[in-house]
Design an enzyme around this catalytic site. Structure first.
Site, PDB file in Angstrom:
ATOM      1  N   ASP A   5      16.995  11.648  18.255  1.00 42.85           N
ATOM      2  CA  ASP A   5      16.308  10.977  16.780  1.00 42.85           C
ATOM      3  C   ASP A   5      17.766  11.747  16.133  1.00 42.85           C
ATOM      4  OD1 ASP A   5      15.362  10.117  14.441  1.00 42.85           O
ATOM      5  OD2 ASP A   5      14.473  12.138  14.232  1.00 42.85           O
ATOM      6  N   ASP A   7      17.893  12.419  11.972  1.00 41.56           N
ATOM      7  CA  ASP A   7      17.518  12.982  10.777  1.00 41.56           C
ATOM      8  C   ASP A   7      16.568  14.083  11.424  1.00 41.56           C
ATOM      9  OD1 ASP A   7      18.888  11.135   8.781  1.00 41.56           O
ATOM     10  OD2 ASP A   7      17.730   9.872   9.613  1.00 41.56           O
TER      11      ASP A   7
END
Length: 215
Positions: A5, A7
């Site tokens: 991922d 963020d």
């Protein structure tokens, strides 16, 4: 292959983005804090978050408010965005093939990685939920990333900081590990990731090693 991922795992954008959203939502008559948004919504596409809260408040947001939030975020990213502490060193020492699968729109995603000096670790394997039908917690973006890279989902592991992301990775048939080393991490964060199905959780980037992903 490790699918990251972005963020809150690679770049510390969650505290910036959620602070902006909370300020604008509060100005529009829906008092909320950045901490509330982080606890309840991290990992989900931004437009879905705003739509869900609009449903709770029983009316649409003022025209252009979400666009304003997006503009403010892009502006602040240029001067405030930083990589998660230690993540570049972690990426250098991990020998596995790497990809990114994020809920962020593709232009913002690529810009975030470039600002933080991380894009070259993944190029061209950078994928966004905007490229698929459904965002996290649906598995679409992870399956899309695996397909585009020519890797079977069974041969992918995922590093995620959100319950939505952990849920999505499991639905894609991938092993998933949690990360609670971003500046937005909150009390109970690692427990929430474990309860969602993460095999183990790294509390910082220093914990990310080849052995961490092979347990």
């Amino acid at each position: 292959m490790i699918i990251f991922d972005c963020d809150g795992v690679l770049v510390d954008s969650e505290i910036i983005s959620n602070a902006i959203d909370a300020e604008l939502m509060t100005e529009a008559g829906w008092p909320v804090t950045a901490s509330d948004l982080i606890r309840n919504y991290i990992g989900r596409p931004k437009a879905e978050i705003w739509a869900d809260i609009a449903g709770q408040r029983g009316e649409e947001w003022p025209v252009g408010l979400l666009d304003r939030a997006d503009r403010l975020l892009l502006e602040r990213m240029e001067t405030e965005l930083r990589p998660v502490e230690g993540i570049a060193d972690a990426l250098r020492r991990l020998p596995q093939r790497k990809a990114v699968a994020s809920s962020s729109a593709l232009p913002k995603l690529r810009r975030s990685l470039k600002i933080c000096g991380l894009l070259d670790f993944f190029e061209p394997a950078v994928f966004s939920a905007s490229q698929v039908a459904r965002g996290k917690p649906a598995p679409d973006v992870f399956l899309f990333a695996a397909k585009q890279c020519g890797v079977d989902p069974d041969d992918c592991v995922v590093l995620e900081d959100s319950v939505a992301g952990v849920t999505a990775a499991l639905a894609a048939g991938m092993r998933v590990f949690g990360f609670a080393g971003g500046l937005h991490s909150y009390p109970g964060h690692r427990e929430n990731l474990l309860n969602a199905g993460a095999e183990r959780v790294a509390d910082n980037a220093d914990a990310l090693s080849e052995d961490f992903f092979t347990v």
